[in-house]
Design a protein around this motif. Structure first.
Motif, PDB file in Angstrom:
ATOM      1  N   GLY A  58       0.759  -1.238   0.032  1.00 40.74           N
ATOM      2  CA  GLY A  58      -0.099   0.110   0.116  1.00 40.74           C
ATOM      3  C   GLY A  58       0.788   1.082   0.030  1.00 40.74           C
ATOM      4  N   LEU A  59       2.062   1.293   0.537  1.00 37.31           N
ATOM      5  CA  LEU A  59       2.749   2.427   0.788  1.00 37.31           C
ATOM      6  C   LEU A  59       3.217   2.710  -0.585  1.00 37.31           C
ATOM      7  N   GLN A  60       3.851   1.678  -1.276  1.00 36.21           N
ATOM      8  CA  GLN A  60       4.377   1.836  -2.653  1.00 36.21           C
ATOM      9  C   GLN A  60       3.656   2.299  -3.671  1.00 36.21           C
ATOM     10  N   LEU A  61       2.304   2.328  -3.399  1.00 38.19           N
ATOM     11  CA  LEU A  61       1.280   3.022  -4.338  1.00 38.19           C
ATOM     12  C   LEU A  61       1.101   4.513  -3.973  1.00 38.19           C
ATOM     13  N   LEU A  62       1.630   4.968  -3.100  1.00 45.85           N
ATOM     14  CA  LEU A  62       1.543   6.414  -2.674  1.00 45.85           C
ATOM     15  C   LEU A  62       2.532   7.114  -3.402  1.00 45.85           C
ATOM     16  N   ARG A  65       5.928  12.313  -2.319  1.00 43.07           N
ATOM     17  CA  ARG A  65       5.714  13.477  -1.298  1.00 43.07           C
ATOM     18  C   ARG A  65       4.889  12.789  -0.135  1.00 43.07           C
ATOM     19  N   ARG A  66       3.942  11.934  -0.165  1.00 43.89           N
ATOM     20  CA  ARG A  66       3.309  11.586   0.688  1.00 43.89           C
ATOM     21  C   ARG A  66       4.084  10.464   1.689  1.00 43.89           C
ATOM     22  N   LEU A  67       4.671   9.699   0.751  1.00 48.52           N
ATOM     23  CA  LEU A  67       5.418   8.616   1.660  1.00 48.52           C
ATOM     24  C   LEU A  67       6.451   9.202   2.401  1.00 48.52           C
ATOM     25  N   GLN A  68       7.133  10.408   1.931  1.00 43.59           N
ATOM     26  CA  GLN A  68       8.019  10.976   2.971  1.00 43.59           C
ATOM     27  C   GLN A  68       7.637  11.558   3.961  1.00 43.59           C
ATOM     28  N   GLU A  69       6.122  12.203   3.794  1.00 50.39           N
ATOM     29  CA  GLU A  69       5.444  12.585   5.147  1.00 50.39           C
ATOM     30  C   GLU A  69       5.169  11.479   6.219  1.00 50.39           C
TER      31      GLU A  69
END
Length: 168
Positions: A58-62, A65-69
């Motif tokens: 799921g994280l890899q789909l973000l 910028r959102r993943l860095q947050e």
């Protein structure tokens, strides 16, 4: 049985219990728009290795910028006091979970399961139980969920899992 198969079965069992409660109680408080539990975690989330594998998908789909947050929010958890933990995945403005389909078992079962000697944790649900309003609810058995979850790999904190994941 393969760890992913065990986790998939747990998800299926939890989804069935949640659906049964919601069908019987359409006014159930745990639904889109309620993020109280996400804003008041008792501690840093613990995930099994298999749950972490699903969450990473799921994280890899973000977007980057959102993943860095999320990475910054996870790093900040090291300094969080118990009971003052906000889920690092939570989009604070909207109250939405960007990895909802990939969320861990604890998130899926919260508000629909009871654990022996621990009871419930949602204050709104506890108040309804105390007033006798939910006497007809067939709660899920969280002890059984925990036993199944133990079969899906070692459990570690979200901070540890993120610390080992380059995320590229």
């Amino acid at each position: 049985m393969h760890n992913a198969t065990v986790l998939f079965q747990l998800h299926t069992d939890i989804d069935a219990r949640v659906s049964a409660i919601r069908a019987h109680r359409p006014d159930w408080p745990c639904s889109k728009g309620c993020d109280h539990c996400c804003r008041q975690l008792a501690a840093v989330p613990q995930l099994t290795a298999t749950e972490w594998d699903v969450l990473k998908q799921g994280l890899q789909l973000l977007d980057a910028r959102r993943l860095q947050e999320i990475r910054r929010a996870v790093a900040a958890l090291s300094d969080a006091a118990p009971g003052a933990v906000v889920c690092p995945m939570l989009e604070r403005e909207s109250g939405a979970c960007p990895v909802y389909a990939h969320r861990p078992v604890a998130c899926r079962s919260y508000g629909f399961y009871v654990q022996r000697d621990k009871g419930l944790y949602c204050a709104e649900i506890e108040a309804s139980v105390a007033q006798g309003e939910l006497a007809d609810v067939v709660w899920g058995n969280h002890d059984a969920i925990d036993r199944g979850l133990m079969a899906t790999g070692e459990s570690r904190s979200l901070i540890e899992w993120f610390g080992e994941w380059p995320g590229e």
